[in-house]
Write a protein that holds these residues in place. Sequence first.
Motif, PDB file in Angstrom:
ATOM      1  N   PRO A   9       0.790  -1.230   0.000  1.00  0.00           N
ATOM      2  CA  PRO A   9       0.000   0.000   0.000  1.00  0.00           C
ATOM      3  C   PRO A   9       0.825   1.284   0.000  1.00  0.00           C
ATOM      4  CG  PRO A   9      -0.142  -1.117   2.125  1.00  0.00           C
ATOM      5  CD  PRO A   9       0.508  -2.074   1.172  1.00  0.00           C
ATOM      6  N   TYR A  22      10.839   9.230   1.219  1.00  0.00           N
ATOM      7  CA  TYR A  22      10.855   8.244   0.129  1.00  0.00           C
ATOM      8  C   TYR A  22      11.480   8.752  -1.166  1.00  0.00           C
ATOM      9  CZ  TYR A  22       7.807   5.743   3.311  1.00  0.00           C
ATOM     10  OH  TYR A  22       7.304   5.104   4.413  1.00  0.00           O
ATOM     11  N   ASN A  73       8.028  -5.596  -1.250  1.00  0.00           N
ATOM     12  CA  ASN A  73       8.009  -4.470  -0.317  1.00  0.00           C
ATOM     13  C   ASN A  73       6.562  -4.384   0.178  1.00  0.00           C
ATOM     14  OD1 ASN A  73       7.943  -2.121   1.104  1.00  0.00           O
ATOM     15  ND2 ASN A  73       9.005  -0.885  -0.434  1.00  0.00           N
ATOM     16  N   ALA A  75       5.333  -2.675   2.372  1.00  0.00           N
ATOM     17  CA  ALA A  75       5.032  -1.322   2.881  1.00  0.00           C
ATOM     18  C   ALA A  75       4.463  -1.420   4.305  1.00  0.00           C
ATOM     19  CB  ALA A  75       4.126  -0.582   1.909  1.00  0.00           C
ATOM     20  N   GLY A  76       3.351  -0.765   4.589  1.00  0.00           N
ATOM     21  CA  GLY A  76       2.804  -0.758   5.949  1.00  0.00           C
ATOM     22  C   GLY A  76       2.466  -2.152   6.475  1.00  0.00           C
ATOM     23  N   THR A  78       4.222  -4.697   6.234  1.00  0.00           N
ATOM     24  CA  THR A  78       5.455  -5.302   6.756  1.00  0.00           C
ATOM     25  C   THR A  78       5.334  -5.550   8.257  1.00  0.00           C
ATOM     26  OG1 THR A  78       6.700  -3.927   5.205  1.00  0.00           O
ATOM     27  CG2 THR A  78       7.957  -4.905   7.029  1.00  0.00           C
ATOM     28  N   HIS A  79       4.801  -4.527   8.939  1.00  0.00           N
ATOM     29  CA  HIS A  79       4.847  -4.474  10.396  1.00  0.00           C
ATOM     30  C   HIS A  79       3.611  -5.070  11.062  1.00  0.00           C
ATOM     31  CE1 HIS A  79       7.930  -1.792   8.999  1.00  0.00           C
ATOM     32  NE2 HIS A  79       7.035  -0.954   8.519  1.00  0.00           N
ATOM     33  N   ILE A 100      12.399   1.036   0.830  1.00  0.00           N
ATOM     34  CA  ILE A 100      13.022   2.201   0.195  1.00  0.00           C
ATOM     35  C   ILE A 100      13.691   3.085   1.246  1.00  0.00           C
ATOM     36  CG2 ILE A 100      12.431   4.354  -1.043  1.00  0.00           C
ATOM     37  CD1 ILE A 100      10.157   2.614  -2.385  1.00  0.00           C
ATOM     38  N   SER A 101      13.001   3.272   2.367  1.00  0.00           N
ATOM     39  CA  SER A 101      13.505   4.171   3.417  1.00  0.00           C
ATOM     40  C   SER A 101      14.408   3.421   4.408  1.00  0.00           C
ATOM     41  CB  SER A 101      12.331   4.800   4.168  1.00  0.00           C
ATOM     42  OG  SER A 101      11.627   3.811   4.899  1.00  0.00           O
ATOM     43  N   VAL A 103      14.313   2.153   7.398  1.00  0.00           N
ATOM     44  CA  VAL A 103      13.356   1.793   8.449  1.00  0.00           C
ATOM     45  C   VAL A 103      13.999   1.655   9.829  1.00  0.00           C
ATOM     46  CG1 VAL A 103      11.330   0.826   7.280  1.00  0.00           C
ATOM     47  CG2 VAL A 103      13.369  -0.541   7.434  1.00  0.00           C
ATOM     48  N   ARG A 110       8.015   0.394  13.301  1.00  0.00           N
ATOM     49  CA  ARG A 110       8.550  -0.093  12.020  1.00  0.00           C
ATOM     50  C   ARG A 110       9.705  -1.080  12.225  1.00  0.00           C
ATOM     51  NH1 ARG A 110       6.039   3.370   8.214  1.00  0.00           N
ATOM     52  NH2 ARG A 110       5.593   5.357   9.199  1.00  0.00           N
TER      53      ARG A 110
END
Length: 142
Positions: A9, A22, A73, A75-76, A78-79, A100-101, A103, A110
Amino acid sequence: MKIKVINGPNLNMLGIREPEIYGKTTYKDLVKLVKESAKSLGIKVKVYQSNNEGEIVSAIQKCYGKFDGIVINPAGYTHTSVAILDALKSVSLPAVEVHISKVDEREDFRQISYVGKYCEKTIKGLGIDGYKKALEYLANKK
Ligand code: DQA
């Protein structure tokens, strides 16, 4: 070799969302980089993005018998997503997690990655170049 690149997302908002975190590269740039990297590595790639957890689970399931590896990836998710972790375990394909960032340098929430418990490798903080590194890793495995 055929690799599926799966993005979670808000990654479709790259270039617009929080550019200080990002960067200014867009999702279109990301897709272009992934396709060019795959071409130079001599592998096939399909790129997918969804804002929906269940659709990501289904996309992973559809990789079974059709792809040789996954770059993800989440994204959100992940966590938070045990379901995405379980989907990766279900298809049992080699997988690399990309962020990308940086984390590691961000909020406490995160610091947990469910998919990271399955993935062979995690690449963080390299911007969209992380996808290239992930493809290189999978391409050089065999
Ligand atoms: C991200 C990091 C996540 O924490 C965040 O929710 C994202 C993007 C990254 O690529 O850096 O949406 O996965």
